[in-house]
Design an enzyme around this catalytic site. Structure first.
Site, PDB file in Angstrom:
ATOM      1  N   CYS A 188       0.657  -1.271  -0.298  1.00 38.29           N
ATOM      2  CA  CYS A 188       0.038  -0.177   0.101  1.00 38.29           C
ATOM      3  C   CYS A 188       0.940   1.166   0.421  1.00 38.29           C
ATOM      4  O   CYS A 188       0.391   1.700  -0.440  1.00 38.29           O
ATOM      5  CB  CYS A 188      -1.343   0.211   0.876  1.00 38.29           C
ATOM      6  SG  CYS A 188      -0.400  -0.985   2.491  1.00 38.29           S
ATOM      7  N   GLN A 241       1.512   5.181   8.841  1.00 39.76           N
ATOM      8  CA  GLN A 241       0.850   4.408   8.163  1.00 39.76           C
ATOM      9  C   GLN A 241      -0.317   3.916   9.284  1.00 39.76           C
ATOM     10  O   GLN A 241      -0.239   3.865  10.186  1.00 39.76           O
ATOM     11  CB  GLN A 241       1.038   2.457   7.400  1.00 39.76           C
ATOM     12  CG  GLN A 241       2.524   3.179   7.052  1.00 39.76           C
ATOM     13  CD  GLN A 241       3.008   1.535   6.323  1.00 39.76           C
ATOM     14  OE1 GLN A 241       4.548   2.204   5.363  1.00 39.76           O
ATOM     15  NE2 GLN A 241       2.393   1.053   6.017  1.00 39.76           N
ATOM     16  N   LYS A 296       9.507  -4.033   1.238  1.00 40.55           N
ATOM     17  CA  LYS A 296       8.474  -4.515   0.302  1.00 40.55           C
ATOM     18  C   LYS A 296       8.905  -3.413  -0.423  1.00 40.55           C
ATOM     19  O   LYS A 296       8.488  -3.409  -0.837  1.00 40.55           O
ATOM     20  CB  LYS A 296       7.590  -4.642   1.072  1.00 40.55           C
ATOM     21  CG  LYS A 296       7.078  -6.539   1.206  1.00 40.55           C
ATOM     22  CD  LYS A 296       5.513  -6.055   1.639  1.00 40.55           C
ATOM     23  CE  LYS A 296       5.516  -6.388   3.259  1.00 40.55           C
ATOM     24  NZ  LYS A 296       3.700  -6.856   3.340  1.00 40.55           N
ATOM     25  N   ARG A 331       3.925   3.247  11.907  1.00 38.81           N
ATOM     26  CA  ARG A 331       2.514   2.660  12.203  1.00 38.81           C
ATOM     27  C   ARG A 331       1.686   4.083  13.174  1.00 38.81           C
ATOM     28  O   ARG A 331       2.589   4.342  14.655  1.00 38.81           O
ATOM     29  CB  ARG A 331       2.301   1.644  12.672  1.00 38.81           C
ATOM     30  CG  ARG A 331       0.681   1.382  13.134  1.00 38.81           C
ATOM     31  CD  ARG A 331      -0.094   0.728  11.672  1.00 38.81           C
ATOM     32  NE  ARG A 331       0.383   0.078  11.315  1.00 38.81           N
ATOM     33  CZ  ARG A 331       0.284  -1.365  10.117  1.00 38.81           C
ATOM     34  NH1 ARG A 331      -0.326  -0.066   8.842  1.00 38.81           N
ATOM     35  NH2 ARG A 331       0.807  -2.153   9.332  1.00 38.81           N
ATOM     36  N   HIS A 366      -2.061   6.025   4.452  1.00 36.53           N
ATOM     37  CA  HIS A 366      -0.786   6.048   4.152  1.00 36.53           C
ATOM     38  C   HIS A 366       0.013   7.111   3.886  1.00 36.53           C
ATOM     39  O   HIS A 366      -0.313   8.247   2.991  1.00 36.53           O
ATOM     40  CB  HIS A 366      -0.155   5.166   3.798  1.00 36.53           C
ATOM     41  CG  HIS A 366      -0.231   3.168   4.235  1.00 36.53           C
ATOM     42  ND1 HIS A 366      -1.475   2.878   5.428  1.00 36.53           N
ATOM     43  CD2 HIS A 366      -0.021   2.715   3.893  1.00 36.53           C
ATOM     44  CE1 HIS A 366      -1.384   2.241   5.767  1.00 36.53           C
ATOM     45  NE2 HIS A 366      -0.848   1.873   4.187  1.00 36.53           N
ATOM     46  N   ASN A 388      -4.830   3.020   2.265  1.00 39.20           N
ATOM     47  CA  ASN A 388      -4.330   1.941   1.812  1.00 39.20           C
ATOM     48  C   ASN A 388      -5.607   1.058   1.538  1.00 39.20           C
ATOM     49  O   ASN A 388      -4.714  -0.123   0.774  1.00 39.20           O
ATOM     50  CB  ASN A 388      -4.105   1.593   3.187  1.00 39.20           C
ATOM     51  CG  ASN A 388      -4.563   2.423   4.159  1.00 39.20           C
ATOM     52  OD1 ASN A 388      -4.806   3.030   4.689  1.00 39.20           O
ATOM     53  ND2 ASN A 388      -5.218   1.118   4.782  1.00 39.20           N
TER      54      ASN A 388
HETATM   55  N1  LIG Z   1      -4.713  -3.351   5.012  1.00 39.69           N
HETATM   56  C1  LIG Z   1      -4.196  -3.272   4.099  1.00 39.69           C
HETATM   57  O1  LIG Z   1      -4.253  -1.899   4.279  1.00 39.69           O
HETATM   58  C2  LIG Z   1      -3.876  -3.525   2.677  1.00 39.69           C
HETATM   59  C3  LIG Z   1      -2.924  -3.167   1.285  1.00 39.69           C
HETATM   60  C4  LIG Z   1      -2.331  -3.861   0.828  1.00 39.69           C
HETATM   61  C5  LIG Z   1      -2.337  -4.981   1.032  1.00 39.69           C
HETATM   62  N2  LIG Z   1      -2.988  -5.570   1.607  1.00 39.69           N
HETATM   63  C6  LIG Z   1      -2.476  -7.634   2.191  1.00 39.69           C
HETATM   64  O2  LIG Z   1      -4.534  -8.029   1.891  1.00 39.69           O
HETATM   65  C7  LIG Z   1      -4.813  -9.365   2.585  1.00 39.69           C
HETATM   66  C8  LIG Z   1      -5.186  -8.922   2.849  1.00 39.69           C
HETATM   67  O3  LIG Z   1      -5.214  -8.207   4.297  1.00 39.69           O
HETATM   68  P1  LIG Z   1      -5.719  -7.299   5.044  1.00 39.69           P
HETATM   69  O4  LIG Z   1      -5.903  -6.677   5.851  1.00 39.69           O
HETATM   70  O5  LIG Z   1      -7.340  -8.137   4.749  1.00 39.69           O
HETATM   71  O6  LIG Z   1      -6.162  -8.488   6.286  1.00 39.69           O
HETATM   72  P2  LIG Z   1      -7.268  -9.981   7.395  1.00 39.69           P
HETATM   73  O7  LIG Z   1      -8.302  -8.371   7.402  1.00 39.69           O
HETATM   74  O8  LIG Z   1      -6.552 -10.124   8.765  1.00 39.69           O
HETATM   75  O9  LIG Z   1      -8.102 -10.306   6.120  1.00 39.69           O
HETATM   76  C9  LIG Z   1      -7.376 -11.997   6.213  1.00 39.69           C
HETATM   77  C10 LIG Z   1      -8.447 -12.471   5.418  1.00 39.69           C
HETATM   78  O10 LIG Z   1      -7.724 -14.034   5.150  1.00 39.69           O
HETATM   79  C11 LIG Z   1      -8.471 -14.429   5.423  1.00 39.69           C
HETATM   80  N3  LIG Z   1      -7.321 -15.774   6.034  1.00 39.69           N
HETATM   81  C12 LIG Z   1      -6.693 -16.367   7.309  1.00 39.69           C
HETATM   82  N4  LIG Z   1      -6.294 -17.427   7.150  1.00 39.69           N
HETATM   83  C13 LIG Z   1      -6.459 -18.193   5.991  1.00 39.69           C
HETATM   84  C14 LIG Z   1      -6.328 -19.726   5.627  1.00 39.69           C
HETATM   85  N5  LIG Z   1      -5.708 -20.369   6.015  1.00 39.69           N
HETATM   86  N6  LIG Z   1      -7.032 -20.211   4.890  1.00 39.69           N
HETATM   87  C15 LIG Z   1      -8.016 -18.354   4.372  1.00 39.69           C
HETATM   88  N7  LIG Z   1      -7.993 -17.632   4.176  1.00 39.69           N
HETATM   89  C16 LIG Z   1      -7.896 -17.155   5.554  1.00 39.69           C
HETATM   90  C17 LIG Z   1      -9.471 -14.226   6.738  1.00 39.69           C
HETATM   91  O11 LIG Z   1     -10.606 -15.230   6.489  1.00 39.69           O
HETATM   92  P3  LIG Z   1     -11.186 -15.648   8.153  1.00 39.69           P
HETATM   93  O12 LIG Z   1     -12.130 -14.652   8.871  1.00 39.69           O
HETATM   94  O13 LIG Z   1     -12.305 -16.715   7.239  1.00 39.69           O
HETATM   95  O14 LIG Z   1     -10.498 -15.593   9.449  1.00 39.69           O
HETATM   96  C18 LIG Z   1      -9.578 -12.888   6.065  1.00 39.69           C
HETATM   97  O15 LIG Z   1     -10.623 -13.080   5.678  1.00 39.69           O
HETATM   98  C19 LIG Z   1      -2.836  -9.435   3.228  1.00 39.69           C
HETATM   99  O16 LIG Z   1      -2.047 -10.037   2.294  1.00 39.69           O
HETATM  100  C20 LIG Z   1      -2.160  -7.897   3.406  1.00 39.69           C
HETATM  101  O17 LIG Z   1      -1.242  -8.204   3.371  1.00 39.69           O
HETATM  102  C21 LIG Z   1      -3.298  -4.897   3.085  1.00 39.69           C
END
Ligand SMILES: NC(=O)c1ccc[n+]([C@@H]2O[C@H](COP(=O)([O-])OP(=O)(O)OC[C@H]3O[C@@H](n4cnc5c(N)ncnc54)[C@H](OP(=O)(O)O)[C@@H]3O)[C@@H](O)[C@H]2O)c1
Length: 361
Positions: free
Chosen positions: A158, A185, A214, A244, A251, A336
């Site tokens: 992001c 961030q 990254k 953070r 961000h 982000n």
């Molecule tokens: N947040 C940001 O600003 C941002 C920006 C750019 C990229 N990202 C990337 O985007 C991705 C998601 O980030 P997030 O912030 O949305 O994370 P998050 O809120 O922690 O959500 C993670 C998701 O993954 C699922 N999950 C976890 N373990 C799993 C498993 N074993 N099998 C299948 N599904 C599983 C969770 O499902 P459950 O609810 O069922 O556990 C949830 O839907 C990450 O790779 C992160 O690095 C995030």
């Protein structure tokens, strides 16, 4: 949004969201719920959520909750044998994204990923459409090399995304030689539930796991060139500090930049203001009219006031001024989970759809 579906297609493309319950997954659901070209047919998450209704297992974080038709849908497992949609938007945690996304691409699905796992693979496009949409040409090399009909296309970290949108026009015109960045961030960048409240309220944490490397490596791939079937990374030096801060969304990045050919602040501002991004992205449903805006206000950009510019897809730059160590200093801000995550992925899919890249799905 009423743009006709490209290629005289009659029906919208059916799409699934993997990791639909998380912070980025929810943003996908929000952006795709009323999309003119894509229709959510499946919502997938971990075994903890599978089998339950989406509305029951999702703690909705931001904005109006999704329509009842989405809330009542049963969450399914992230299994390519279960998910029927040919296009999947992945908001999976990086711990599982590698294996799962590879399985989907191997099963012939088109995967648009937010996770870090494949971003730096030489045959995987890392794309911000207005900046380097031409890198999508790597898909052909990926299919040949991996022997699959599916594909993996990634969007960047992001903070790297926000910085790259701001820097792309400057790099194209003046050539970046050195770049120093320090980020502030938002907590939503850590997902949900993310950082414990007692750690972040009234505090700043000067460490985000794996974030600095990254940001440094992805920046160079994003601003690199596609030539003869590969990406030639940009060659300038990057140094990043990532922090953070107790901000909900957005961000903010302070940057100090050295150039091959030093622009005045006025020339840099003019270059950013007149930049329109890759021509073929104009008119795409999620692309803002102005991907990059430069403000004259002395105390902007600010997350509270600027994060939703262009529906969260515009990067706002301010405080462009001379620097005594390198050449110029400035501040950039972007959303982000929209520009830096789900919105960026949806725009990648729109560019692919508009250029025939999804016709085989
Ligand atoms: N947040 C940001 O600003 C941002 C920006 C750019 C990229 N990202 C990337 O985007 C991705 C998601 O980030 P997030 O912030 O949305 O994370 P998050 O809120 O922690 O959500 C993670 C998701 O993954 C699922 N999950 C976890 N373990 C799993 C498993 N074993 N099998 C299948 N599904 C599983 C969770 O499902 P459950 O609810 O069922 O556990 C949830 O839907 C990450 O790779 C992160 O690095 C995030």
């Amino acid at each position: 949004m009423t743009q006709p579906i490209p290629g005289n297609r009659k029906a919208k493309w059916p799409v699934a969201v993997l990791g639909a319950t998380g912070a980025v997954g929810q943003m996908f659901v929000r952006l795709l719920s009323d999309h003119p070209w894509f229709e959510i047919t499946e919502l997938a998450a971990s075994e903890r959520s599978a089998g339950k209704k989406y509305g029951e297992v999702t703690r909705w974080l931001d904005g109006p909750p999704p329509p009842a038709s989405i809330q009542s849908r049963r969450v399914i497992a992230c299994d390519p044998g279960v998910v029927t949609a040919p296009i999947v938007f992945s908001a999976l945690d990086a711990v599982v994204a590698g294996e799962v996304e590879q399985a989907f691409a191997g099963a012939g699905k088109f995967v648009l990923s937010n996770a870090k796992n494949f971003r730096m693979e030489p045959d995987v496009p890392l794309v911000i459409p207005e900046v380097n949409g031409d890198h999508l040409a790597l898909i052909e090399c990926q299919r040949k090399r991996r022997g699959w009909d599916g594909a993996i296309v990634t969007n960047a970290n992001c903070s790297a995304t926000v910085a790259a949108v701001a820097l792309a026009p400057l790099h194209q015109k003046f050539g970046i030689r050195q770049l120093f960045l320090s980020t502030m961030q938002a907590v939503s960048g850590a997902g949900y539930p993310g950082v414990p409240s007692l750690d972040i309220i009234g505090n700043v944490i000067p460490y985000i796991s794996d974030e600095e490397p990254k940001l440094e490596r992805e920046m160079l791939k994003l601003l690199g060139k596609f030539e003869d079937g590969e990406i030639l990374s940009a060659a300038f030096k990057v140094s990043a500090h990532t922090n953070r801060v107790p901000v909900e969304n957005g961000h903010t990045i302070c940057m100090t930049i050295g150039f091959e050919e030093t622009p005045t602040p006025e020339a840099a501002i003019e270059t950013m203001r007149t930049w329109e991004g890759l021509a073929s992205t104009k008119g795409l449903p999620t692309r803002p009219q102005h991907p990059l805006v430069v403000t004259d206000a002395v105390d902007r950009p600010q997350p509270k006031r600027d994060v939703n510019a262009g529906n969260g897809m515009t990067v706002t730059v301010g405080r462009v001024r001379r620097d005594a160590v390198l050449d110029l200093r400035m501040v950039a801000l972007g959303h982000n989970t929209v520009r830096g995550a789900a919105g960026g992925s949806v725009l990648n899919a729109e560019l692919l759809a508009s250029t025939g890249g999804l016709d085989s799905t």
